[in-house]
Design a protein around this motif. Structure first.
Motif, PDB file in Angstrom:
ATOM      1  N   MET A  71      77.117 -13.093  33.832  1.00  0.00           N
ATOM      2  CA  MET A  71      77.548 -14.537  32.157  1.00  0.00           C
ATOM      3  C   MET A  71      78.246 -13.600  31.641  1.00  0.00           C
ATOM      4  O   MET A  71      77.643 -13.196  30.781  1.00  0.00           O
ATOM      5  N   LEU A  72      79.474 -12.448  31.643  1.00  0.00           N
ATOM      6  CA  LEU A  72      80.221 -12.096  30.575  1.00  0.00           C
ATOM      7  C   LEU A  72      81.159 -12.459  29.371  1.00  0.00           C
ATOM      8  O   LEU A  72      82.025 -13.444  29.699  1.00  0.00           O
ATOM      9  N   THR A  73      80.903 -12.200  28.405  1.00  0.00           N
ATOM     10  CA  THR A  73      81.647 -12.245  27.626  1.00  0.00           C
ATOM     11  C   THR A  73      83.116 -12.004  27.595  1.00  0.00           C
ATOM     12  O   THR A  73      83.227 -10.620  28.091  1.00  0.00           O
ATOM     13  N   PRO A  74      84.515 -11.934  26.883  1.00  0.00           N
ATOM     14  CA  PRO A  74      85.556 -11.127  27.321  1.00  0.00           C
ATOM     15  C   PRO A  74      85.552  -9.956  26.587  1.00  0.00           C
ATOM     16  O   PRO A  74      86.460  -9.083  27.062  1.00  0.00           O
ATOM     17  N   ASP A  75      84.707  -9.933  25.091  1.00  0.00           N
ATOM     18  CA  ASP A  75      84.342  -8.355  25.121  1.00  0.00           C
ATOM     19  C   ASP A  75      84.161  -7.376  26.514  1.00  0.00           C
ATOM     20  O   ASP A  75      84.695  -6.256  26.396  1.00  0.00           O
ATOM     21  N   GLU A  76      82.649  -7.305  26.777  1.00  0.00           N
ATOM     22  CA  GLU A  76      82.445  -7.401  28.405  1.00  0.00           C
ATOM     23  C   GLU A  76      83.241  -7.312  29.106  1.00  0.00           C
ATOM     24  O   GLU A  76      83.182  -6.055  30.192  1.00  0.00           O
ATOM     25  N   ILE A  77      84.096  -8.002  29.612  1.00  0.00           N
ATOM     26  CA  ILE A  77      84.681  -7.725  30.720  1.00  0.00           C
ATOM     27  C   ILE A  77      86.437  -7.265  30.411  1.00  0.00           C
ATOM     28  O   ILE A  77      86.627  -5.940  31.127  1.00  0.00           O
ATOM     29  N   VAL A  81      86.896  -3.531  32.841  1.00  0.00           N
ATOM     30  CA  VAL A  81      88.489  -3.103  32.865  1.00  0.00           C
ATOM     31  C   VAL A  81      89.310  -2.061  32.102  1.00  0.00           C
ATOM     32  O   VAL A  81      89.207  -1.253  33.097  1.00  0.00           O
ATOM     33  N   LEU A  82      88.630  -1.495  30.888  1.00  0.00           N
ATOM     34  CA  LEU A  82      88.569  -0.128  30.490  1.00  0.00           C
ATOM     35  C   LEU A  82      88.009   1.351  31.146  1.00  0.00           C
ATOM     36  O   LEU A  82      88.719   1.491  31.740  1.00  0.00           O
ATOM     37  N   GLY A  83      87.305   0.600  31.942  1.00  0.00           N
ATOM     38  CA  GLY A  83      85.965   2.079  32.334  1.00  0.00           C
ATOM     39  C   GLY A  83      86.656   1.773  33.924  1.00  0.00           C
ATOM     40  O   GLY A  83      87.063   3.414  33.986  1.00  0.00           O
ATOM     41  N   VAL A  84      87.483   0.575  34.335  1.00  0.00           N
ATOM     42  CA  VAL A  84      87.575   1.278  35.779  1.00  0.00           C
ATOM     43  C   VAL A  84      88.899   2.104  35.730  1.00  0.00           C
ATOM     44  O   VAL A  84      89.724   2.726  36.290  1.00  0.00           O
ATOM     45  N   GLN A  85      89.732   1.767  34.483  1.00  0.00           N
ATOM     46  CA  GLN A  85      91.083   2.361  34.349  1.00  0.00           C
ATOM     47  C   GLN A  85      90.975   3.874  33.993  1.00  0.00           C
ATOM     48  O   GLN A  85      91.652   4.424  34.772  1.00  0.00           O
ATOM     49  N   VAL A 102      83.744  -2.501  42.495  1.00  0.00           N
ATOM     50  CA  VAL A 102      83.300  -3.104  41.520  1.00  0.00           C
ATOM     51  C   VAL A 102      84.322  -4.813  41.030  1.00  0.00           C
ATOM     52  O   VAL A 102      84.152  -5.467  40.795  1.00  0.00           O
ATOM     53  N   MET A 103      85.807  -4.204  40.558  1.00  0.00           N
ATOM     54  CA  MET A 103      86.384  -4.818  39.870  1.00  0.00           C
ATOM     55  C   MET A 103      87.166  -6.350  40.707  1.00  0.00           C
ATOM     56  O   MET A 103      87.117  -7.255  40.097  1.00  0.00           O
ATOM     57  N   ALA A 104      87.167  -6.077  41.794  1.00  0.00           N
ATOM     58  CA  ALA A 104      87.311  -6.909  43.089  1.00  0.00           C
ATOM     59  C   ALA A 104      86.301  -8.111  42.683  1.00  0.00           C
ATOM     60  O   ALA A 104      86.399  -8.863  43.068  1.00  0.00           O
ATOM     61  N   GLN A 120      95.334  -9.600  32.120  1.00  0.00           N
ATOM     62  CA  GLN A 120      96.129  -8.927  31.199  1.00  0.00           C
ATOM     63  C   GLN A 120      95.407  -8.525  30.151  1.00  0.00           C
ATOM     64  O   GLN A 120      94.881  -9.288  28.700  1.00  0.00           O
ATOM     65  N   PRO A 121      94.686  -7.557  29.846  1.00  0.00           N
ATOM     66  CA  PRO A 121      93.379  -7.374  29.778  1.00  0.00           C
ATOM     67  C   PRO A 121      94.551  -6.947  27.270  1.00  0.00           C
ATOM     68  O   PRO A 121      94.858  -6.842  27.422  1.00  0.00           O
ATOM     69  N   ALA A 122      93.434  -6.776  26.688  1.00  0.00           N
ATOM     70  CA  ALA A 122      93.638  -6.853  25.199  1.00  0.00           C
ATOM     71  C   ALA A 122      93.412  -4.982  25.093  1.00  0.00           C
ATOM     72  O   ALA A 122      93.872  -4.551  24.121  1.00  0.00           O
ATOM     73  N   VAL A 123      92.945  -4.165  25.877  1.00  0.00           N
ATOM     74  CA  VAL A 123      92.739  -3.184  25.862  1.00  0.00           C
ATOM     75  C   VAL A 123      93.305  -2.130  27.295  1.00  0.00           C
ATOM     76  O   VAL A 123      94.277  -2.642  28.242  1.00  0.00           O
ATOM     77  N   GLY A 124      93.671  -1.641  27.280  1.00  0.00           N
ATOM     78  CA  GLY A 124      94.001  -0.135  28.072  1.00  0.00           C
ATOM     79  C   GLY A 124      94.549   1.321  27.558  1.00  0.00           C
ATOM     80  O   GLY A 124      94.094   1.536  25.997  1.00  0.00           O
ATOM     81  N   ILE A 125      93.930   1.980  28.225  1.00  0.00           N
ATOM     82  CA  ILE A 125      94.653   4.046  28.328  1.00  0.00           C
ATOM     83  C   ILE A 125      96.556   4.106  28.475  1.00  0.00           C
ATOM     84  O   ILE A 125      96.856   3.164  29.275  1.00  0.00           O
TER      85      ILE A 125
END
Length: 236
Positions: A71-77, A81-85, A102-104, A120-125
């Motif tokens: 039960m994740l919030t958008p911020d947690e998702i 995603v950022l951690g996986v990147q 994990v992402m799969a 389409q996350p709002a974050v990225g490296i």
């Protein structure tokens, strides 16, 4: 923030805390008034969420309480995603594969309305075409020894080409963009040392446990690291 998201976040805040959390602390993190927190706590209690405490003292969540973990919030998702990147940029093939797995898994069970936060996350490296360093060293034995608190025997090549055999007490595997380091207590040097994993020629997990608890060893390393940082600042 929607009420449903706020209720979920209250549970998360209480879950991660090791002490009672006051209404002021909850209100500050949620950016709402304290009276809103009181109403939300009352609502959760009415729904049989096992929260104990009262205004002025703080609230705790029964550690036995179980909530669906995805039960994740958008911020947690987006944090995941950022951690996986970031992990995808490490010089560690095993960790990169694990992050992809994990992402799969998360994607396969994520509700449809939350999938855009993954796609389409709002974050990225910062984009980078090059994965740093040598990814040939399998770090799984190192991480296993750390988890189990067992000694390692290493054949290690120093920067000048000298090869030595060491018995070490592993503390932590650290990463940056170009290489990874095994942080360990070296028995022969009687000191903490950093070993670049691409210079480890051979590794064997010994049956012998390290000479103290993992937490005590980690604490001693942190004290050593703090002392080294103070010396470094003093030399500047």
């Amino acid at each position: 923030m929607r009420k449903a998201d706020r209720l979920f976040q209250i549970i998360q805040i209480l879950r991660r805390s090791s002490r009672p959390v006051t209404s002021s602390e909850l209100a500050g993190e949620l950016e709402v008034a304290r009276r809103t927190v009181y109403r939300d706590i009352a609502h959760l209690m009415a729904q049989r969420v096992p929260i104990e405490g009262e205004a002025g003292f703080g609230y705790v969540l029964d550690r036995r309480y179980d909530m669906p973990p995805l039960m994740l919030t958008p911020d947690e998702i987006e944090a995941v995603v950022l951690g996986v990147q970031m992990v995808a940029r490490l010089n560690d093939a095993a960790m990169r594969n694990a992050a992809g797995d994990v992402m799969a898994k998360i994607t396969s069970v994520m509700p449809q309305d939350l999938l855009p936060y993954i796609a389409q996350p709002a974050v990225g490296i910062k984009p980078d075409d090059v994965v740093g360093g040598d990814a040939t060293r399998d770090t799984r034995p190192l991480r296993l020894a750390i988890r189990e608190g067992r000694k390692l025997e290493l054949d290690y090549r120093a920067a000048d080409g000298t090869i030595t055999r060491r018995i070490v007490w592993p503390v932590l595997l650290g990463y940056d963009n170009t290489h990874s380091l095994l942080i360990a207590w070296c028995q022969s040097k009687q000191a903490f040392r950093h070993f670049r994993t691409e210079r480890i020629l051979k590794v064997e997990i010994l049956n012998e446990a390290i000479g103290m608890s993992r937490s005590k060893l980690r604490q001693q390393w942190q004290q050593w690291r703090d002392a080294e940082m103070r010396k470094s600042r003093g030399a500047q």
